[in-house]
Write a protein that holds these residues in place. Structure first.
Motif, PDB file in Angstrom:
ATOM      1  N   ARG A  63       5.727  68.101  16.158  1.00 52.07           N
ATOM      2  CA  ARG A  63       6.777  67.092  16.089  1.00 52.07           C
ATOM      3  C   ARG A  63       6.295  65.757  16.655  1.00 52.07           C
ATOM      4  NH1 ARG A  63      11.691  69.977  19.138  1.00 52.07           N
ATOM      5  NH2 ARG A  63       9.996  70.206  20.656  1.00 52.07           N
ATOM      6  N   THR A 480      10.722  64.488  16.892  1.00 50.80           N
ATOM      7  CA  THR A 480      11.170  64.449  15.501  1.00 50.80           C
ATOM      8  C   THR A 480      10.338  65.428  14.680  1.00 50.80           C
ATOM      9  OG1 THR A 480      11.863  62.136  15.648  1.00 50.80           O
ATOM     10  CG2 THR A 480      11.437  63.006  13.446  1.00 50.80           C
ATOM     11  N   ALA A 481      11.019  66.362  14.022  1.00 54.36           N
ATOM     12  CA  ALA A 481      10.335  67.343  13.176  1.00 54.36           C
ATOM     13  C   ALA A 481       9.970  66.675  11.857  1.00 54.36           C
ATOM     14  CB  ALA A 481      11.234  68.553  12.950  1.00 54.36           C
ATOM     15  N   GLY A 482       8.893  65.923  11.898  1.00 49.23           N
ATOM     16  CA  GLY A 482       8.474  65.108  10.762  1.00 49.23           C
ATOM     17  C   GLY A 482       8.049  63.751  11.270  1.00 49.23           C
ATOM     18  N   TRP A 526      14.773  60.083   9.336  1.00 45.74           N
ATOM     19  CA  TRP A 526      13.453  60.705   9.438  1.00 45.74           C
ATOM     20  C   TRP A 526      13.125  61.528   8.197  1.00 45.74           C
ATOM     21  CZ3 TRP A 526      17.826  62.928  11.192  1.00 45.74           C
ATOM     22  CH2 TRP A 526      17.982  64.319  11.119  1.00 45.74           C
ATOM     23  N   SER A 528      11.663  64.948   7.207  1.00 45.08           N
ATOM     24  CA  SER A 528      11.405  66.251   7.794  1.00 45.08           C
ATOM     25  C   SER A 528      10.157  66.870   7.175  1.00 45.08           C
ATOM     26  CB  SER A 528      12.612  67.167   7.552  1.00 45.08           C
ATOM     27  OG  SER A 528      12.333  68.483   7.973  1.00 45.08           O
ATOM     28  N   THR A 535      14.742  68.578  15.389  1.00 43.33           N
ATOM     29  CA  THR A 535      14.605  67.207  15.878  1.00 43.33           C
ATOM     30  C   THR A 535      15.505  67.058  17.093  1.00 43.33           C
ATOM     31  OG1 THR A 535      13.984  66.231  13.770  1.00 43.33           O
ATOM     32  CG2 THR A 535      15.164  64.804  15.309  1.00 43.33           C
ATOM     33  N   THR A 586      18.641  70.463  13.032  1.00 44.16           N
ATOM     34  CA  THR A 586      17.741  71.364  12.329  1.00 44.16           C
ATOM     35  C   THR A 586      17.906  71.170  10.833  1.00 44.16           C
ATOM     36  OG1 THR A 586      17.937  72.967  14.122  1.00 44.16           O
ATOM     37  CG2 THR A 586      16.999  73.745  12.048  1.00 44.16           C
ATOM     38  N   ALA A 587      16.861  70.647  10.193  1.00 43.69           N
ATOM     39  CA  ALA A 587      16.910  70.327   8.764  1.00 43.69           C
ATOM     40  C   ALA A 587      16.182  71.403   7.967  1.00 43.69           C
ATOM     41  CB  ALA A 587      16.265  68.966   8.508  1.00 43.69           C
ATOM     42  N   SER A 590      11.834  70.213   3.627  1.00 48.97           N
ATOM     43  CA  SER A 590      11.383  68.839   3.807  1.00 48.97           C
ATOM     44  C   SER A 590      12.291  67.882   3.061  1.00 48.97           C
ATOM     45  CB  SER A 590       9.934  68.689   3.325  1.00 48.97           C
ATOM     46  OG  SER A 590       9.831  69.065   1.964  1.00 48.97           O
ATOM     47  N   HIS A 593      16.236  62.575   5.962  1.00 50.06           N
ATOM     48  CA  HIS A 593      17.515  62.891   6.587  1.00 50.06           C
ATOM     49  C   HIS A 593      17.968  61.724   7.460  1.00 50.06           C
ATOM     50  CE1 HIS A 593      16.905  67.070   5.361  1.00 50.06           C
ATOM     51  NE2 HIS A 593      15.665  66.922   5.774  1.00 50.06           N
TER      52      HIS A 593
END
Length: 625
Positions: A63, A480-482, A526, A528, A535, A586-587, A590, A593
């Motif tokens: 992340r 950030t997950a992405g 962001w 993902s 995130t 939580t997304a 990919s 978002h």
């Protein structure tokens, strides 16, 4: 608030540093990693670990990470606590809890003193290293990442006379005694920083260090290596994971340039080789996977033309993940009281901080502003609320508020930063300036008339903020997950009785504007990467779950539930047991978002939430890409 070839590293085995420490330092040996209070399944050493990847800070879960926090602390520059940030571990724990819960920080630049680490030449103080590591541990146990800094200003306090107007910190007395330096004198110097270029004692001593005269630089590097090895060996695996790098040398400057040498040449031929040597010492001490937070010539980004000196590590190429581009920024125009007569406004520092982003990007690494701030007392202290708001705004985005909503794709990465400073002893010092018993300093930071601490202790010994909590305790994307596309935070902080709103929701989004009202809000966009880890956005104390509204493509909620793996929008405590909180998003898969987070809504209807979501979806599709 730093930069060997693989062959060199192979010939500097970690064993070497252990041999250096034999008979001097007692180490704890390998220790088992343990969880912090409030850990969730994705927390722990992997989440605390920090590397540089694709020009961004990245945790062990992949992340993107933003570091926000403070310098701990200028107390290290004083003698009263023997070059330590705190008088005791208990005070360190008190400070760490407050920094997390009141100041919203997830990281600290932890100051160390060469003078106290090596009080006698060649003899590293095990007592000092043990005390410093114990205080560092208090922050790590509160879930706060740490990057130590061997701090110096004006080279050394031992250059200054007992009756001097000024003082310094950094090098030990034996290092000063090695040189035949003139009596210190700055002339007409209303600002202590003028000593850097005008005080011949300072300039000559500094020049000697960079040229390794009397073996000074070698001695410093050896002490730094022993210090890093001690820290690595005396923290648990989980604690050491939270130590994210090292700042080798605060605010480097040549002192005096050699004949024909420019500031830019000096960076390339003198400063950078020092960083390479320091990098090798990090590797030998077991810090191979942690970056050096390297600073350029301190005047490279001065905002007064007559102070600026060309630099910014322009000639060292792409420095890569072993180093972080680390710089400071103070608004010298505002501090002067002459060159900026008014207060700061929207976008005041967008260009200055964009320069940092661009230099870090060109160097192929992450960037951080490891010192920024403004005096909280004195003739220009009235500018502090707007100056600090402008600096935090520029950390969040490279755009001013006036244009953020219209072109968010140009917002850029969120910059990491450490405000100067977090000193719980502010206003309560008992510092003998330059050892003079007739000059006992108690006010402010007790150092060269500075007063910049965001915190102090009240009469009951409880830490309290000296600045607006709305300014300091902020929403920011801590993980950030992405990758971040755009981020903004309207803190609604105050200048006296005036609420400052520099980024209002535009009239083109009437239902979003209605939802936010007069409240604070953040908007995070962001891309993902499909990670199962969420995130994370830090939630200030002004965002209790019951008053927090989230509008996102992931859903809407007027009171996010406690975290579960199946909840796309949820809240949880941050690790460390300090009571600080985070929003977890939580997304699935990919894609791009968005999430609007506000505390301005009062029991919003389902219809308003749905309408606001539709507006934001259309805005994100057309503006954010």
């Amino acid at each position: 608030m730093s930069k060997m070839t693989d062959m060199f590293r192979l010939h500097m085995p970690v064993l070497g540093v252990f041999l250096l420490l034999t008979g001097l330092l007692t180490t704890a040996g390998a220790q088992r990693a343990t969880a912090l209070p409030d850990d969730l399944w994705f927390d722990g050493p992997a989440a605390a670990t920090l590397t540089v990847k694709n020009g961004r800070f990245t945790d062990g879960l992949g992340r993107e990470v933003v570091l926000r926090g403070y310098n701990v602390s200028g107390e290290t520059k004083l003698a009263e606590n023997n070059g330590l940030p705190f008088a005791s571990v208990a005070d360190a724990k008190k400070s760490a809890t407050a920094l997390r819960a009141l100041g919203g920080g997830n990281s600290v630049r932890f100051l160390l003193s060469w003078a106290y680490a090596e009080p006698e030449r060649g003899k590293v103080s095990a007592e000092y290293l043990a005390a410093a590591t114990g205080q560092m541990r208090a922050f790590l146990d509160a879930g706060i990442r740490v990057y130590p800094d061997f701090h110096q200003d004006l080279y050394s306090r031992h250059l200054f006379d007992p009756d001097s107007w000024y003082t310094g910190d950094g090098a030990p007395k034996w290092a000063v005694d090695a040189g035949n330096y003139p009596d210190e004198y700055c002339g007409i110097c209303p600002f202590w920083g003028q000593n850097i270029t005008q005080n011949k004692a300072v300039t000559q001593a500094t020049h000697d260090f960079w040229h390794n005269k009397y073996g000074l630089q070698d001695a410093f590097l050896t002490t730094a290596q022993k210090t890093m090895a001690y820290v690595e060996q005396n923290l648990t695996d989980a604690q050491f994971a939270g130590v994210i790098g090292f700042d080798p040398y605060n605010e480097p400057h040549a002192g005096t340039y050699d004949s024909g040498q420019s500031s830019r040449n000096w960076e390339k031929d003198v400063l950078w080789p020092f960083y390479e040597k320091f990098r090798a010492r990090m590797d030998a001490a077991g810090w191979q996977d942690k970056p050096a937070f390297v600073e350029p010539n301190l005047f490279w980004n001065a905002n007064l033309d007559f102070q600026k000196q060309e630099g910014g590590l322009l000639d060292v190429g792409r420095i890569g993940p072993d180093y972080v581009f680390n710089t400071h920024f103070y608004d010298q125009k505002a501090i002067s009281g002459i060159f900026m007569p008014g207060k700061a406004g929207d976008g005041q520092y967008s260009t200055d901080f964009a320069k940092v982003r661009d230099r870090a990007s060109a160097a192929g690494t992450a960037g951080i502003i490891s010192e920024f701030g403004h005096p909280l007392a004195g003739l220009v202290s009235d500018k502090a609320p707007t100056v600090l708001k402008g600096m935090y705004q520029a950390l969040d985005s490279r755009l001013p508020g006036a244009s953020w909503w219209s072109k968010p794709a140009e917002s850029g990465p969120v910059l990491s930063g450490s405000q100067w400073q977090w000193d719980i002893y502010n206003g309560r010092h008992k510092e003998l300036m330059n050892g003079n018993p007739d000059k006992v300093l108690t006010h402010g930071d007790a150092w060269n008339d500075e007063d910049l601490s965001a915190v102090r202790l009240d009469d009951s010994g409880k830490p309290v903020l000296r600045q607006d909590a709305r300014l300091l305790d902020r929403v920011y994307p801590s993980a950030t997950a992405g990758s971040t596309v755009a981020f903004t935070y309207e803190d609604r902080s105050r200048d006296g009785s005036t609420t400052l709103t520099w980024n209002p929701v535009p009239d083109s989004l009437p239902r979003v504007k209605e939802l936010v009202g007069s409240g604070q809000y953040a908007l995070h966009v962001w891309r993902s990467d499909g990670s199962s880890a969420p995130t994370e956005l830090h939630l200030p104390a002004s965002f209790p779950a019951s008053s927090t509204t989230v509008v996102s493509d992931l859903g809407t909620t007027a009171a996010p539930p406690s975290y579960t793996k199946t909840a796309p929008i949820a809240v949880a405590n941050e690790p460390g047991g300090t009571g600080s909180r985070r929003l977890l998003l939580t997304a699935p898969g990919s894609g791009t978002h968005y999430a609007l987070v506000t505390n301005g809504a009062k029991a919003p209807s389902a219809e308003l939430l749905s309408a606001a979501r539709t507006e934001l979806a259309n805005w994100a599709a057309t503006k954010a890409g």
